[in-house]
Design a protein around this motif. Structure first.
Motif, PDB file in Angstrom:
ATOM      1  N   ALA A  45       0.803  -1.261  -0.178  1.00 22.65           N
ATOM      2  CA  ALA A  45       0.049  -0.072   0.125  1.00 22.65           C
ATOM      3  C   ALA A  45       0.926   1.207  -0.119  1.00 22.65           C
ATOM      4  O   ALA A  45       0.482   2.378  -0.683  1.00 22.65           O
ATOM      5  CB  ALA A  45      -0.894  -0.014   1.505  1.00 22.65           C
ATOM      6  N   LEU A  46       1.907   1.339   0.761  1.00 25.39           N
ATOM      7  CA  LEU A  46       2.916   2.302   0.856  1.00 25.39           C
ATOM      8  C   LEU A  46       3.814   2.582  -0.558  1.00 25.39           C
ATOM      9  O   LEU A  46       3.706   3.600  -0.944  1.00 25.39           O
ATOM     10  CB  LEU A  46       3.839   2.076   2.025  1.00 25.39           C
ATOM     11  CG  LEU A  46       3.264   2.305   3.496  1.00 25.39           C
ATOM     12  CD1 LEU A  46       4.330   2.047   4.410  1.00 25.39           C
ATOM     13  CD2 LEU A  46       2.284   3.521   3.783  1.00 25.39           C
ATOM     14  N   ALA A  47       4.076   1.507  -0.864  1.00 31.46           N
ATOM     15  CA  ALA A  47       4.607   1.542  -2.503  1.00 31.46           C
ATOM     16  C   ALA A  47       4.020   2.329  -3.723  1.00 31.46           C
ATOM     17  O   ALA A  47       4.358   2.851  -4.335  1.00 31.46           O
ATOM     18  CB  ALA A  47       5.480   0.309  -2.607  1.00 31.46           C
ATOM     19  N   ARG A  48       2.727   1.595  -3.518  1.00 32.34           N
ATOM     20  CA  ARG A  48       1.875   2.263  -4.484  1.00 32.34           C
ATOM     21  C   ARG A  48       1.327   3.562  -4.556  1.00 32.34           C
ATOM     22  O   ARG A  48       0.838   4.366  -5.443  1.00 32.34           O
ATOM     23  CB  ARG A  48       0.606   1.505  -4.385  1.00 32.34           C
ATOM     24  CG  ARG A  48       0.693  -0.056  -5.080  1.00 32.34           C
ATOM     25  CD  ARG A  48      -0.707  -0.498  -5.622  1.00 32.34           C
ATOM     26  NE  ARG A  48      -1.656  -0.841  -4.266  1.00 32.34           N
ATOM     27  CZ  ARG A  48      -1.889  -1.542  -3.490  1.00 32.34           C
ATOM     28  NH1 ARG A  48      -1.201  -2.889  -3.615  1.00 32.34           N
ATOM     29  NH2 ARG A  48      -2.611  -1.510  -2.346  1.00 32.34           N
ATOM     30  N   SER A  49       1.595   4.244  -3.150  1.00 33.47           N
ATOM     31  CA  SER A  49       0.813   5.653  -3.029  1.00 33.47           C
ATOM     32  C   SER A  49       1.997   6.657  -3.652  1.00 33.47           C
ATOM     33  O   SER A  49       3.501   6.593  -3.251  1.00 33.47           O
ATOM     34  CB  SER A  49       0.765   5.964  -1.429  1.00 33.47           C
ATOM     35  OG  SER A  49       0.602   7.200  -1.171  1.00 33.47           O
ATOM     36  N   ALA A  50       1.745   7.792  -4.043  1.00 32.21           N
ATOM     37  CA  ALA A  50       2.708   8.704  -4.633  1.00 32.21           C
ATOM     38  C   ALA A  50       3.444   9.375  -3.518  1.00 32.21           C
ATOM     39  O   ALA A  50       4.266  10.190  -3.573  1.00 32.21           O
ATOM     40  CB  ALA A  50       1.865   9.588  -5.622  1.00 32.21           C
ATOM     41  N   THR A  51       2.327   9.578  -2.229  1.00 36.64           N
ATOM     42  CA  THR A  51       2.973  10.501  -1.304  1.00 36.64           C
ATOM     43  C   THR A  51       3.430   9.711  -0.081  1.00 36.64           C
ATOM     44  O   THR A  51       4.133  10.390   0.706  1.00 36.64           O
ATOM     45  CB  THR A  51       1.549  11.385  -0.770  1.00 36.64           C
ATOM     46  OG1 THR A  51       0.637  10.484  -0.255  1.00 36.64           O
ATOM     47  CG2 THR A  51       1.129  12.323  -1.838  1.00 36.64           C
ATOM     48  N   LEU A  52       3.406   8.462   0.002  1.00 33.71           N
ATOM     49  CA  LEU A  52       3.811   7.597   0.939  1.00 33.71           C
ATOM     50  C   LEU A  52       4.882   6.553   0.547  1.00 33.71           C
ATOM     51  O   LEU A  52       5.300   5.729   1.423  1.00 33.71           O
ATOM     52  CB  LEU A  52       2.766   6.894   1.797  1.00 33.71           C
ATOM     53  CG  LEU A  52       1.610   7.598   2.300  1.00 33.71           C
ATOM     54  CD1 LEU A  52       0.456   6.710   2.520  1.00 33.71           C
ATOM     55  CD2 LEU A  52       2.027   8.472   3.388  1.00 33.71           C
ATOM     56  N   SER A  53       5.410   6.726  -0.722  1.00 31.31           N
ATOM     57  CA  SER A  53       6.229   5.609  -1.097  1.00 31.31           C
ATOM     58  C   SER A  53       7.820   5.750  -0.529  1.00 31.31           C
ATOM     59  O   SER A  53       8.529   4.594  -0.563  1.00 31.31           O
ATOM     60  CB  SER A  53       6.418   5.997  -2.674  1.00 31.31           C
ATOM     61  OG  SER A  53       7.027   7.132  -3.066  1.00 31.31           O
ATOM     62  N   GLN A  54       7.901   6.846   0.284  1.00 30.59           N
ATOM     63  CA  GLN A  54       9.295   6.794   1.079  1.00 30.59           C
ATOM     64  C   GLN A  54       9.097   5.796   2.098  1.00 30.59           C
ATOM     65  O   GLN A  54      10.432   5.838   2.975  1.00 30.59           O
ATOM     66  CB  GLN A  54       9.641   8.404   1.256  1.00 30.59           C
ATOM     67  CG  GLN A  54       8.865   8.869   2.513  1.00 30.59           C
ATOM     68  CD  GLN A  54       7.658   9.413   2.095  1.00 30.59           C
ATOM     69  OE1 GLN A  54       6.968   9.104   1.226  1.00 30.59           O
ATOM     70  NE2 GLN A  54       7.109  10.738   2.651  1.00 30.59           N
ATOM     71  N   TRP A  55       8.060   5.411   2.743  1.00 31.17           N
ATOM     72  CA  TRP A  55       8.178   4.981   3.769  1.00 31.17           C
ATOM     73  C   TRP A  55       8.255   3.262   3.520  1.00 31.17           C
ATOM     74  O   TRP A  55       7.800   2.588   2.293  1.00 31.17           O
ATOM     75  CB  TRP A  55       6.644   4.902   4.416  1.00 31.17           C
ATOM     76  CG  TRP A  55       6.485   6.428   4.996  1.00 31.17           C
ATOM     77  CD1 TRP A  55       5.919   7.354   4.491  1.00 31.17           C
ATOM     78  CD2 TRP A  55       6.539   6.781   6.379  1.00 31.17           C
ATOM     79  NE1 TRP A  55       5.819   8.395   5.253  1.00 31.17           N
ATOM     80  CE2 TRP A  55       6.338   8.078   6.513  1.00 31.17           C
ATOM     81  CE3 TRP A  55       7.107   6.019   7.544  1.00 31.17           C
ATOM     82  CZ2 TRP A  55       6.598   8.827   7.567  1.00 31.17           C
ATOM     83  CZ3 TRP A  55       7.453   6.709   8.696  1.00 31.17           C
ATOM     84  CH2 TRP A  55       6.835   8.021   8.649  1.00 31.17           C
ATOM     85  N   THR A  56       8.851   2.390   4.565  1.00 30.92           N
ATOM     86  CA  THR A  56       9.040   1.086   4.442  1.00 30.92           C
ATOM     87  C   THR A  56       8.337   0.232   5.506  1.00 30.92           C
ATOM     88  O   THR A  56       8.234   0.880   6.712  1.00 30.92           O
ATOM     89  CB  THR A  56      10.601   0.691   4.195  1.00 30.92           C
ATOM     90  OG1 THR A  56      11.085   1.104   5.482  1.00 30.92           O
ATOM     91  CG2 THR A  56      11.155   1.233   3.076  1.00 30.92           C
ATOM     92  N   ALA A  57       8.207  -1.040   5.340  1.00 29.95           N
ATOM     93  CA  ALA A  57       7.638  -1.507   6.450  1.00 29.95           C
ATOM     94  C   ALA A  57       8.207  -2.909   6.793  1.00 29.95           C
ATOM     95  O   ALA A  57       8.517  -3.629   5.784  1.00 29.95           O
ATOM     96  CB  ALA A  57       5.857  -2.082   6.018  1.00 29.95           C
TER      97      ALA A  57
END
Length: 475
Positions: free
Chosen positions: A390-402
């Motif tokens: 979900a984070l990787a697909r988001s243009a604004t959240l892609s800098q986050w890793t889980a």
């Protein structure tokens, strides 16, 4: 009139040795209390088997789920055969169990007919409730065999809940009214009810479940609504322990006493003996809880109440539970991130994010979300993968890793003022990368977050320290 509620787990009712102990305990306590209520779990592993069967039904694998049902029938009938019931009692029990299994089969066929997601969840609760229903009938039949007036009661007729399938919330006022109408007349007649744990029903009668391990919660709901004097949980261990014996190298010890707050934290952060939500109803009416071993009933076990002696209220236990950690080069307000992760948690577990632990600097943030044990063993890896996607697909959240992390929580008291405990813990984990640390607002828990590869060493060091402190206090 004095009322005792006793809950017996799946390890107690799933074999003849355990059932022999159950009968002995019940007969003894029946003479000591004015009113006695029993709550039972399904036999060990039955709920997991039913959950697996539901997944097979959703895939259209009729042979797979029918095989599981057949195996469960064989197991329950074999147990009944070993109880030396009278022919009439045995035939009645077999007929009751066959009826439950037949009705369950019709629910499986409904799942195969491609219901909506909401309908599948509702039918799933009806299916997973059958394990407790089978167990209650076995225990009640065995008690009658020993000349104790007893009847199996489905909690669907007693505990009213909302329609949150898989983790329903009790509605206490209508539940209290049901108990007055349907349960109290039995108790006044000295009949011992054997009530199904884990399950309830909506106001219109649709079965619901209270979440994994919910039989404990059933006992505390009934205790509050019936104004019970005590609740006893009978398990296969001697009480709450200083750590999970499968996770530490030094054998853990039994904890003699805990407060409600300490036991609630212990349950939430990984202790599988207690359901995380069961403490609330007990605390409301200050009902003491005793956790004891069904195989060593003479042992005192663990007492949970509103107050314990100061000498025993320092460091009590350490737990470990999995969580999901997210890291990113961003600080400040993180509402979009939390909203998206919450959506994934609801999709996977059916529940929103609850406990969070965070660490922030001027340019980076780390946030940890605890995965409750009630979510199941498969939840952490599934959540880590889904959150990462979900984070990787988001243009604004892609800098986050889980990633999956381990949350180690020390249970004690006065962590708001006795800061030397935090200092000692920091020294114990010297050299191990610490991702975050947080003190609970009730001042009885201190949580440390580690990567999985570092958690075993940290847990062992902390547990040995707790045992050393306990030994010093006892000198």
């Amino acid at each position: 009139m004095r009322t005792l509620i006793m809950k017996f787990g799946g390890s107690s009712v799933g074999m003849t040795a355990g059932l022999t102990q159950v009968v002995s305990i019940v007969l003894n306590e029946h003479e000591r209390w004015d009113r006695l209520l029993l709550v039972v779990s399904a036999l060990d592993g039955v709920t997991d088997s039913l959950t697996e069967a539901i997944q097979l039904a959703r895939l259209g694998n009729q042979r797979g789920y029918r095989r599981i049902i057949a195996n469960l029938r064989t197991r329950h009938f074999a147990l009944a055969d070993q109880l030396n019931l009278t022919p009439t009692e045995h035939r009645t029990l077999d007929a009751d169990m066959d009826r439950l299994l037949y009705d369950m089969l019709t629910h499986f066929q409904r799942i195969s007919d491609h219901l909506s997601e909401a309908e599948q969840l509702a039918v799933g609760d009806a299916i997973t409730s059958v394990g407790e229903r089978l167990a209650a009938r076995i225990v009640a039949a065995l008690l009658r065999q020993h000349r104790l007036r007893s009847v199996a009661l489905d909690a669907t007729d007693l505990i009213i809940t909302d329609d949150k399938w898989g983790g329903a919330n009790p509605l206490m006022e209508p539940t209290r009214s049901r108990l007055v109408d349907q349960l109290m007349p039995l108790l006044e007649s000295r009949i011992t009810p054997v009530i199904t744990g884990f399950i309830g029903a909506t106001l219109d009668g649709r079965p619901t479940t209270l979440g994994r391990g919910g039989s404990d919660y059933t006992a505390s709901i009934l205790a509050e609504c019936a104004s019970a004097d005590a609740v006893w949980l009978w398990t296969d261990v001697e009480g709450l322990l200083t750590a999970d014996p499968d996770e530490v190298s030094t054998p853990p010890q039994v904890i003699p006493a805990l407060t409600y707050e300490q036991s609630a934290e212990l349950a939430y952060f990984g202790a599988r003996v207690l359901h995380p939500r069961m403490i609330g109803p007990l605390r409301t009416r200050t009902i003491p809880l005793q956790i004891k071993s069904v195989f060593k009933p003479q042992q005192a076990g663990t007492l949970v109440t509103d107050h314990i002696a100061e000498a025993s209220s320092t460091l009590q236990a350490v737990t470990m539970i999995q969580g999901i950690g997210v890291h990113g080069s961003q600080s400040g307000i993180l509402t979009p991130l939390l909203t998206r992760i919450n959506e994934v948690f609801v999709e996977v577990t059916g529940a929103p994010i609850e406990v969070t632990i965070s660490a922030q600097s001027s340019q980076e943030s780390f946030i940890c979300f605890v995965v409750p044990t009630t979510a199941g063993l498969d939840a952490p890896p599934t959540l880590a993968a889904r959150v990462g996607e979900a984070l990787a697909r988001s243009a604004t959240l892609s800098q986050w890793t889980a990633q999956i992390v381990q949350v180690i929580t020390v249970i004690g008291a006065h962590f708001d003022t006795q800061h030397h405990y935090a200092a000692d813990l920091m020294r114990l984990v010297e050299g191990l990368p610490l991702l975050a640390i947080a003190r609970g607002p009730a001042h009885c828990s201190l949580s440390l977050v580690f990567a999985p590869e570092d958690s075993a060493r940290a847990l062992d060091h902390i547990h040995n320290y707790i045992l050393g402190r306990r030994a010093s206090a006892q000198r």
